[in-house]
Motif scaffolding. Structure first.
Motif, PDB file in Angstrom:
ATOM      1  N   SER A  16       0.813  -1.217   0.000  1.00 59.23           N
ATOM      2  CA  SER A  16       0.000   0.000   0.000  1.00 59.23           C
ATOM      3  C   SER A  16       0.845   1.266   0.000  1.00 59.23           C
ATOM      4  O   SER A  16       0.331   2.359  -0.255  1.00 59.23           O
ATOM      5  CB  SER A  16      -0.936  -0.004   1.214  1.00 59.23           C
ATOM      6  N   SER A  17       2.154   1.126   0.273  1.00 55.67           N
ATOM      7  CA  SER A  17       3.038   2.287   0.245  1.00 55.67           C
ATOM      8  C   SER A  17       3.319   2.751  -1.179  1.00 55.67           C
ATOM      9  O   SER A  17       3.886   3.827  -1.395  1.00 55.67           O
ATOM     10  CB  SER A  17       4.361   1.959   0.948  1.00 55.67           C
ATOM     11  N   GLY A  18       2.936   1.930  -2.170  1.00 52.22           N
ATOM     12  CA  GLY A  18       3.146   2.295  -3.566  1.00 52.22           C
ATOM     13  C   GLY A  18       4.155   1.414  -4.263  1.00 52.22           C
ATOM     14  O   GLY A  18       5.066   1.917  -4.928  1.00 52.22           O
ATOM     15  N   VAL A  19       4.005   0.099  -4.154  1.00 56.72           N
ATOM     16  CA  VAL A  19       4.889  -0.856  -4.826  1.00 56.72           C
ATOM     17  C   VAL A  19       4.024  -1.728  -5.728  1.00 56.72           C
ATOM     18  O   VAL A  19       3.010  -2.269  -5.287  1.00 56.72           O
ATOM     19  CB  VAL A  19       5.676  -1.731  -3.825  1.00 56.72           C
ATOM     20  N   TRP A  20       4.448  -1.852  -6.981  1.00 59.11           N
ATOM     21  CA  TRP A  20       3.674  -2.551  -7.991  1.00 59.11           C
ATOM     22  C   TRP A  20       4.555  -3.536  -8.741  1.00 59.11           C
ATOM     23  O   TRP A  20       5.777  -3.366  -8.810  1.00 59.11           O
ATOM     24  CB  TRP A  20       3.090  -1.563  -9.010  1.00 59.11           C
ATOM     25  N   VAL A  21       3.936  -4.517  -9.337  1.00 58.15           N
ATOM     26  CA  VAL A  21       4.642  -5.480 -10.186  1.00 58.15           C
ATOM     27  C   VAL A  21       4.022  -5.435 -11.575  1.00 58.15           C
ATOM     28  O   VAL A  21       2.799  -5.305 -11.726  1.00 58.15           O
ATOM     29  CB  VAL A  21       4.545  -6.911  -9.623  1.00 58.15           C
ATOM     30  N   THR A  22       4.867  -5.514 -12.600  1.00 63.19           N
ATOM     31  CA  THR A  22       4.391  -5.615 -13.978  1.00 63.19           C
ATOM     32  C   THR A  22       5.350  -6.493 -14.760  1.00 63.19           C
ATOM     33  O   THR A  22       6.319  -7.034 -14.204  1.00 63.19           O
ATOM     34  CB  THR A  22       4.268  -4.215 -14.621  1.00 63.19           C
ATOM     35  N   ALA A  23       5.087  -6.664 -16.048  1.00 66.63           N
ATOM     36  CA  ALA A  23       5.981  -7.421 -16.914  1.00 66.63           C
ATOM     37  C   ALA A  23       7.131  -6.531 -17.367  1.00 66.63           C
ATOM     38  O   ALA A  23       6.955  -5.343 -17.647  1.00 66.63           O
ATOM     39  CB  ALA A  23       5.220  -7.957 -18.128  1.00 66.63           C
ATOM     40  N   ARG A  24       8.281  -7.107 -17.451  1.00 68.18           N
ATOM     41  CA  ARG A  24       9.489  -6.353 -17.811  1.00 68.18           C
ATOM     42  C   ARG A  24       9.347  -5.616 -19.135  1.00 68.18           C
ATOM     43  O   ARG A  24       9.679  -4.424 -19.232  1.00 68.18           O
ATOM     44  CB  ARG A  24      10.665  -7.330 -17.858  1.00 68.18           C
ATOM     45  N   HIS A  25       8.824  -6.296 -20.164  1.00 66.56           N
ATOM     46  CA  HIS A  25       8.819  -5.679 -21.488  1.00 66.56           C
ATOM     47  C   HIS A  25       7.849  -4.501 -21.579  1.00 66.56           C
ATOM     48  O   HIS A  25       7.928  -3.705 -22.514  1.00 66.56           O
ATOM     49  CB  HIS A  25       8.481  -6.714 -22.572  1.00 66.56           C
ATOM     50  N   VAL A  26       6.954  -4.365 -20.611  1.00 68.73           N
ATOM     51  CA  VAL A  26       6.010  -3.244 -20.621  1.00 68.73           C
ATOM     52  C   VAL A  26       6.728  -1.931 -20.326  1.00 68.73           C
ATOM     53  O   VAL A  26       6.379  -0.880 -20.888  1.00 68.73           O
ATOM     54  CB  VAL A  26       4.879  -3.479 -19.594  1.00 68.73           C
ATOM     55  N   VAL A  27       7.743  -1.970 -19.468  1.00 68.43           N
ATOM     56  CA  VAL A  27       8.363  -0.719 -18.998  1.00 68.43           C
ATOM     57  C   VAL A  27       9.854  -0.621 -19.293  1.00 68.43           C
ATOM     58  O   VAL A  27      10.463   0.418 -19.034  1.00 68.43           O
ATOM     59  CB  VAL A  27       8.139  -0.552 -17.476  1.00 68.43           C
ATOM     60  N   GLU A  28      10.454  -1.663 -19.858  1.00 65.87           N
ATOM     61  CA  GLU A  28      11.894  -1.613 -20.101  1.00 65.87           C
ATOM     62  C   GLU A  28      12.218  -0.568 -21.174  1.00 65.87           C
ATOM     63  O   GLU A  28      11.615  -0.562 -22.257  1.00 65.87           O
ATOM     64  CB  GLU A  28      12.409  -2.982 -20.536  1.00 65.87           C
ATOM     65  N   GLY A  29      13.150   0.300 -20.873  1.00 60.88           N
ATOM     66  CA  GLY A  29      13.578   1.315 -21.832  1.00 60.88           C
ATOM     67  C   GLY A  29      12.703   2.547 -21.877  1.00 60.88           C
ATOM     68  O   GLY A  29      12.935   3.441 -22.708  1.00 60.88           O
TER      69      GLY A  29
END
Length: 275
Positions: A77-90
């Motif tokens: 809840s402090s603001g930590v999220w998980v996503t797929a690498r290729h979505v945000v890499e670069g």
């Protein structure tokens, strides 16, 4: 010429023997039934550990980053999220969408050995419960909640087994992944599930067992990170792996559950800006 009269029991015995011989003869002349198909791996069997000898799926990753969007989910809840690498890499800038046309900047940390990334923002949403240390079984169901084609949507699947993801190009590596057969999706959602990358794969208890990372539309397959890989990513980033209780999800209610998760921003859209 007179023959001696045979006893009745001997006549009956001869008749029975003749009938048996005729029956056996008919069986021998009958066409043999086809052989049974090869027995598939028993549904419900515990999923074994990953192996270098598991089948492989190869993907080519371009060195050029394109603007795009995917899905992320909260783990703190402090603001930590998980996503797929290729979505945000670069990305020059990544952001969590919190309302139409409004986002909050997200800092990105890539796991160099996996198709996973950690995002941090100033403030967040209630975390999803984790089920990363619970053993999986073939045939068990998963629910993928996110933003396919940039719109709210979800898919359901059943676990087939393991494969090795071989990444060529940027971030070249090999990592174990889980393979799921798609069993359903949002009404009216046709074509690609692009945009669902980064979505949580939730088990029937509503716990995260992996991160949705790819699809094979022609085969009807969905790929997720393995629980072990995701657990290692979180542990390396200093995140707790405490197993929180979840709420049951089924084929009958997963659409409603998905809507609640998006409404409460526990599952959110993430965008990648390149300039």
């Amino acid at each position: 010429m007179h023959f001696p009269r045979l006893p009745d029991w001997l006549i009956y015995a001869a008749v029975v023997v003749a009938l048996l011989i005729a029956a056996v003869g008919r069986q021998e002349r009958a066409d043999a039934p086809p052989p049974p198909p090869p027995a598939p791996e028993a549904e419900g069997a515990a999923l074994g550990p990953s192996s270098p000898f598991d089948p492989s799926v190869v993907v080519e990753v371009s060195d050029e980053t394109q603007p795009g969007a995917g899905t992320a989910f909260s783990i703190a809840s402090s603001g930590v999220w998980v996503t797929a690498r290729h979505v945000v890499e670069g990305c020059a800038q990544a952001a969590i969408v919190v309302a139409p046309g409004r986002g909050v900047a997200a800092r990105v940390k890539i796991d160099p050995q996996a198709e996973t990334a950690i995002l941090t923002t100033d403030g967040g949403a209630a975390p999803l419960p984790l089920g990363l240390t619970t053993g999986l079984r073939r045939g068990e169901r998963a629910f993928h909640v996110g933003f396919p084609q940039g719109r709210p949507g979800e898919a359901s699947s059943r676990l087939i087994g393991r494969e090795n993801l071989v990444v060529e190009g940027r971030g070249a590596r090999t990592e174990p992944v889980l393979v799921w057969a798609e069993t359903g999706r949002t009404d009216g959602l046709k074509g690609t599930l692009g945009g669902l990358s980064g979505a949580p794969a939730l088990d029937a208890q509503g716990r995260v067992v992996g991160v949705t990372i790819a699809e094979a539309p022609r085969r009807g397959r969905i790929y997720t990170t393995s629980p072990e890989t995701t657990a290692r990513t979180l542990a390396a980033s200093g995140r707790s792996l405490s197993e929180l209780p979840g709420a049951p999800i089924s084929a009958d209610n997963y659409g409603r559950v998905a809507d609640d998760l998006r409404r409460n921003l526990r599952v959110a859209q993430v965008v990648c800006l390149t300039s």
